[in-house]
Design a protein around this motif. Structure first.
Motif, PDB file in Angstrom:
ATOM      1  N   HIS A 156       0.687  -1.284  -0.016  1.00 48.62           N
ATOM      2  CA  HIS A 156       0.123   0.137   0.022  1.00 48.62           C
ATOM      3  C   HIS A 156       0.905   1.367   0.134  1.00 48.62           C
ATOM      4  O   HIS A 156       0.182   2.145  -0.471  1.00 48.62           O
ATOM      5  CB  HIS A 156      -0.982  -0.203   1.175  1.00 48.62           C
ATOM      6  CG  HIS A 156      -2.034  -1.072   1.264  1.00 48.62           C
ATOM      7  ND1 HIS A 156      -1.746  -2.493   1.813  1.00 48.62           N
ATOM      8  CD2 HIS A 156      -2.983  -1.323   0.613  1.00 48.62           C
ATOM      9  CE1 HIS A 156      -2.463  -3.100   1.510  1.00 48.62           C
ATOM     10  NE2 HIS A 156      -3.553  -2.570   0.804  1.00 48.62           N
ATOM     11  N   SER A 157       1.899   1.268   0.640  1.00 48.04           N
ATOM     12  CA  SER A 157       3.041   2.429   0.387  1.00 48.04           C
ATOM     13  C   SER A 157       3.127   2.582  -0.900  1.00 48.04           C
ATOM     14  O   SER A 157       3.375   3.667  -1.358  1.00 48.04           O
ATOM     15  CB  SER A 157       4.114   2.220   1.281  1.00 48.04           C
ATOM     16  OG  SER A 157       3.895   1.828   2.507  1.00 48.04           O
ATOM     17  N   ALA A 158       3.584   1.588  -1.947  1.00 44.69           N
ATOM     18  CA  ALA A 158       3.709   1.881  -3.213  1.00 44.69           C
ATOM     19  C   ALA A 158       2.925   2.239  -3.954  1.00 44.69           C
ATOM     20  O   ALA A 158       2.714   3.080  -4.901  1.00 44.69           O
ATOM     21  CB  ALA A 158       4.374   0.411  -3.947  1.00 44.69           C
ATOM     22  N   LEU A 159       1.411   1.898  -3.484  1.00 52.83           N
ATOM     23  CA  LEU A 159       0.336   2.271  -4.235  1.00 52.83           C
ATOM     24  C   LEU A 159       0.121   3.791  -3.919  1.00 52.83           C
ATOM     25  O   LEU A 159      -0.099   4.573  -4.891  1.00 52.83           O
ATOM     26  CB  LEU A 159      -0.851   1.563  -3.683  1.00 52.83           C
ATOM     27  CG  LEU A 159      -0.932   0.034  -4.251  1.00 52.83           C
ATOM     28  CD1 LEU A 159      -2.369  -0.468  -3.845  1.00 52.83           C
ATOM     29  CD2 LEU A 159      -0.779  -0.226  -5.599  1.00 52.83           C
ATOM     30  N   THR A 160       0.392   4.032  -2.671  1.00 45.65           N
ATOM     31  CA  THR A 160       0.344   5.584  -2.544  1.00 45.65           C
ATOM     32  C   THR A 160       1.219   6.369  -3.257  1.00 45.65           C
ATOM     33  O   THR A 160       0.866   7.512  -3.746  1.00 45.65           O
ATOM     34  CB  THR A 160       0.536   5.925  -0.903  1.00 45.65           C
ATOM     35  OG1 THR A 160      -0.202   5.145  -0.268  1.00 45.65           O
ATOM     36  CG2 THR A 160       0.692   7.070  -0.518  1.00 45.65           C
ATOM     37  N   ALA A 161       2.440   5.948  -3.412  1.00 49.65           N
ATOM     38  CA  ALA A 161       3.311   6.661  -4.019  1.00 49.65           C
ATOM     39  C   ALA A 161       2.972   6.780  -5.305  1.00 49.65           C
ATOM     40  O   ALA A 161       3.272   7.838  -6.035  1.00 49.65           O
ATOM     41  CB  ALA A 161       4.888   6.036  -4.036  1.00 49.65           C
ATOM     42  N   LEU A 162       2.603   5.551  -6.096  1.00 49.25           N
ATOM     43  CA  LEU A 162       2.131   5.973  -7.545  1.00 49.25           C
ATOM     44  C   LEU A 162       1.110   6.700  -7.820  1.00 49.25           C
ATOM     45  O   LEU A 162       1.286   7.721  -8.738  1.00 49.25           O
ATOM     46  CB  LEU A 162       1.505   4.353  -7.970  1.00 49.25           C
ATOM     47  CG  LEU A 162       2.542   3.343  -8.019  1.00 49.25           C
ATOM     48  CD1 LEU A 162       1.913   2.041  -8.365  1.00 49.25           C
ATOM     49  CD2 LEU A 162       3.752   3.409  -8.990  1.00 49.25           C
ATOM     50  N   VAL A 163       0.059   6.924  -6.901  1.00 50.35           N
ATOM     51  CA  VAL A 163      -1.022   7.825  -7.070  1.00 50.35           C
ATOM     52  C   VAL A 163      -0.458   9.262  -6.861  1.00 50.35           C
ATOM     53  O   VAL A 163      -0.618   9.976  -7.560  1.00 50.35           O
ATOM     54  CB  VAL A 163      -2.150   7.548  -6.303  1.00 50.35           C
ATOM     55  CG1 VAL A 163      -3.067   8.699  -6.200  1.00 50.35           C
ATOM     56  CG2 VAL A 163      -2.803   6.102  -6.311  1.00 50.35           C
ATOM     57  N   ALA A 164       0.368   9.445  -5.982  1.00 55.37           N
ATOM     58  CA  ALA A 164       0.842  10.986  -5.617  1.00 55.37           C
ATOM     59  C   ALA A 164       1.743  11.358  -6.863  1.00 55.37           C
ATOM     60  O   ALA A 164       1.600  12.365  -7.274  1.00 55.37           O
ATOM     61  CB  ALA A 164       1.804  10.831  -4.408  1.00 55.37           C
ATOM     62  N   LEU A 165       2.461  10.550  -7.307  1.00 52.01           N
ATOM     63  CA  LEU A 165       3.554  10.764  -8.501  1.00 52.01           C
ATOM     64  C   LEU A 165       2.842  10.888  -9.823  1.00 52.01           C
ATOM     65  O   LEU A 165       3.130  11.821 -10.550  1.00 52.01           O
ATOM     66  CB  LEU A 165       4.602   9.728  -8.755  1.00 52.01           C
ATOM     67  CG  LEU A 165       5.456   9.688  -7.414  1.00 52.01           C
ATOM     68  CD1 LEU A 165       6.403   8.303  -7.627  1.00 52.01           C
ATOM     69  CD2 LEU A 165       6.430  10.865  -7.526  1.00 52.01           C
ATOM     70  N   THR A 166       1.835  10.223  -9.861  1.00 49.64           N
ATOM     71  CA  THR A 166       0.999  10.629 -11.344  1.00 49.64           C
ATOM     72  C   THR A 166       0.331  11.811 -11.532  1.00 49.64           C
ATOM     73  O   THR A 166      -0.093  12.385 -12.257  1.00 49.64           O
ATOM     74  CB  THR A 166      -0.089   9.390 -11.566  1.00 49.64           C
ATOM     75  OG1 THR A 166      -0.799   9.261 -10.227  1.00 49.64           O
ATOM     76  CG2 THR A 166       0.535   8.171 -11.768  1.00 49.64           C
ATOM     77  N   GLY A 167       0.114  12.377  -9.961  1.00 49.24           N
ATOM     78  CA  GLY A 167      -0.144  13.664  -9.927  1.00 49.24           C
ATOM     79  C   GLY A 167       0.801  14.801 -10.487  1.00 49.24           C
ATOM     80  O   GLY A 167       0.156  15.967 -10.601  1.00 49.24           O
ATOM     81  N   LEU A 168       1.870  14.375 -10.832  1.00 48.59           N
ATOM     82  CA  LEU A 168       2.838  15.238 -11.403  1.00 48.59           C
ATOM     83  C   LEU A 168       3.074  15.191 -12.863  1.00 48.59           C
ATOM     84  O   LEU A 168       3.795  15.592 -13.529  1.00 48.59           O
ATOM     85  CB  LEU A 168       4.147  14.927 -10.661  1.00 48.59           C
ATOM     86  CG  LEU A 168       4.319  15.277  -9.205  1.00 48.59           C
ATOM     87  CD1 LEU A 168       5.756  14.956  -8.785  1.00 48.59           C
ATOM     88  CD2 LEU A 168       3.756  16.713  -8.857  1.00 48.59           C
ATOM     89  N   ALA A 169       2.066  14.360 -13.380  1.00 47.16           N
ATOM     90  CA  ALA A 169       2.105  13.988 -15.054  1.00 47.16           C
ATOM     91  C   ALA A 169       2.217  15.249 -15.821  1.00 47.16           C
ATOM     92  O   ALA A 169       2.953  15.468 -16.749  1.00 47.16           O
ATOM     93  CB  ALA A 169       1.155  13.322 -15.424  1.00 47.16           C
ATOM     94  N   ASP A 170       1.507  16.496 -15.182  1.00 51.60           N
ATOM     95  CA  ASP A 170       1.491  17.529 -15.988  1.00 51.60           C
ATOM     96  C   ASP A 170       3.096  18.082 -16.165  1.00 51.60           C
ATOM     97  O   ASP A 170       3.149  19.208 -16.833  1.00 51.60           O
ATOM     98  CB  ASP A 170       0.624  18.502 -15.596  1.00 51.60           C
ATOM     99  CG  ASP A 170       0.692  18.960 -14.184  1.00 51.60           C
ATOM    100  OD1 ASP A 170       1.558  18.326 -13.454  1.00 51.60           O
ATOM    101  OD2 ASP A 170       0.128  19.772 -13.706  1.00 51.60           O
TER     102      ASP A 170
END
Length: 443
Positions: free
Chosen positions: A205-219
């Protein structure tokens, strides 16, 4: 020895709950915390929102102690961040316990008075002696009737290396590797990840958290590679709507959506053997089969945690050879065996060791097993305190009903490419269960 205090190591959620339980039963606790404030580990993931609501995060004895001071509990069905958990609960609880909590007190070791672990005589009659190193540099020896080690595992993250040891070059690349979920709401923390290629290692779940957060930087042009040791994603996204912790299920769904939308590149069956520097300073991960994942700017390694047992070396502990958890508890939490919903509430019986009066509680009791809930720790220390008070009936009574805890996926057969041991609702691999914003969570 009944006149001596019980030493509690760690002023986190479970350690403070243990102190509250002991104090309520008339047993004097001494909580030893090397940091300068309660909830020091929680404060390091202050930006993360918990999976569990407030109703599951306040220990019963702690609530009674706090309410006597006029403390007002937060709204039961809201989900706090780590900062809120520390500021609105843990620190007021430490204050209510007063001088029973000692800060700047690091436990360097524990032994039976006058006896190393080889000596049989006197182990039932002599007290424990806790060796304390104070932040001032002074040393102290504290005699104690019992020890509750609730120091957790936060300080011992697992490495990137696929064999449990640091990969070749991992230490040398420490300036580009973090073992925590980064706080991307902070501009200085966010900068190294914006517009960069980030590799996230781990399946929990820590990895999932990081994935979701980092995809917020896609722009900003951030690219994310998700590095999995397992042969396929399988059940790493969790149970979705079927998860008994709704916020945890929602996190898995958000991560699944990010992968489906092409925001995350998934690299499966990759066990890192080396971390190499490329020309220009970027990194490359090299697998044990020679595959290479290169042009990486930052690595977020979220492969779980392990207990630090070094300062317990003079005590006789009965630990499972696989999980490093108490041997009677290990069969209940082994991710090689169990899927979700199979961890039963447990207490002093499963947590006892050959060394009289010594207990590992909280996350440390789980060793390397994943997905620990605060409620589990609160039940553990309630049971331990009852036994220390001579109330064996209460010690053996189960006073807790747990939601499905997600002990699955991430070790042993769960890493096999064909998913031979797949089953259960959740991904695994790490005991630290972190979420993101809006209802996501930790234990």
């Amino acid at each position: 020895m009944s006149e001596l205090p019980v030493a509690v190591v760690g002023a986190g959620p479970v350690g403070l709950a243990a102190a509250a339980e002991l104090a309520e039963r008339g047993i004097e606790p001494v909580v030893l915390e090397r940091a300068t404030q309660a909830g020091a580990a929680v404060a390091q993931w202050h930006h993360v929102r918990l999976f569990s609501p407030w109703s599951e995060l306040v220990a019963p004895a702690a609530r009674r102690l706090l309410e006597a001071t006029g403390w007002q509990p937060p709204v039961a069905e809201t989900y706090p961040t780590g900062r809120q958990w520390a500021e609105e609960y843990l620190r007021p609880l430490a204050a209510a316990l007063g001088s029973r909590v000692r800060f700047g007190a690091e436990v360097a070791g524990v032994a039976r008075r006058g006896r190393d672990r080889v000596v049989d005589a006197g182990r039932d009659s002599e007290p424990l002696v806790v060796h304390i190193r104070h932040s001032s540099g002074a040393e102290e020896r504290l005699a104690a009737r019992a020890l509750i080690d609730a120091s957790g595992t936060w300080g011992s993250p697992n490495p990137v290396g696929g064999d449990g040891l640091p990969a070749l070059g991992e230490r040398a690349a420490a300036d580009r590797i973090t073992y925590r979920v980064p706080d991307l709401t902070d501009d200085r923390t966010r900068a190294p990840y914006a517009g960069r290629h980030v590799a996230v290692a781990g399946s929990g779940h820590s990895a999932l958290t990081a994935l979701v957060a980092l995809t917020g930087l896609a722009d900003t042009g951030t690219r994310v590679s998700w590095v999995l040791r397992r042969g396929k994603v399988g059940d790493a996204f969790g149970g979705g709507d079927a998860d008994q912790l709704p916020a945890r299920g929602a996190l898995g769904q958000r991560a699944k959506d990010a992968v489906a939308a092409g925001h995350v590149r998934v690299v499966t069956g990759f066990r890192t053997e080396a971390v190499e520097r490329e020309p220009g300073g970027r990194l490359a991960l090299v697998s044990d089969h020679g595959e290479r994942l290169g042009e990486i700017d930052e690595v977020v390694a979220l492969t779980g945690f392990r207990p630090d047992l070094s300062w317990l070396s003079e005590l006789r502990l009965d630990l499972d050879v696989t999980l490093q958890a108490p041997v009677s508890l290990a069969p209940l939490i082994d991710p090689n065996v169990h899927s979700c919903g199979t961890v039963y509430p447990h207490g002093v019986r499963e947590l006892s060791h050959p060394e009289p009066g010594v207990f590992l509680a909280g996350m440390k009791s789980y060793g390397r097993a994943p997905t620990f809930l605060a409620m589990t720790g609160y039940e553990q220390v309630r049971s331990i305190a009852a036994q220390l008070a001579g109330d064996q009936a209460a010690a053996e009574r189960v006073e807790l009903v747990l939601p499905e805890t997600g002990v699955c996926g991430g070790a042993g057969l769960f890493d096999e490419p064909d998913g031979a041991a797949a089953g259960g609702c959740c991904g695994g691999g790490e005991p630290e269960v972190l979420g993101l914003a809006a209802p996501s969570a930790q234990r």
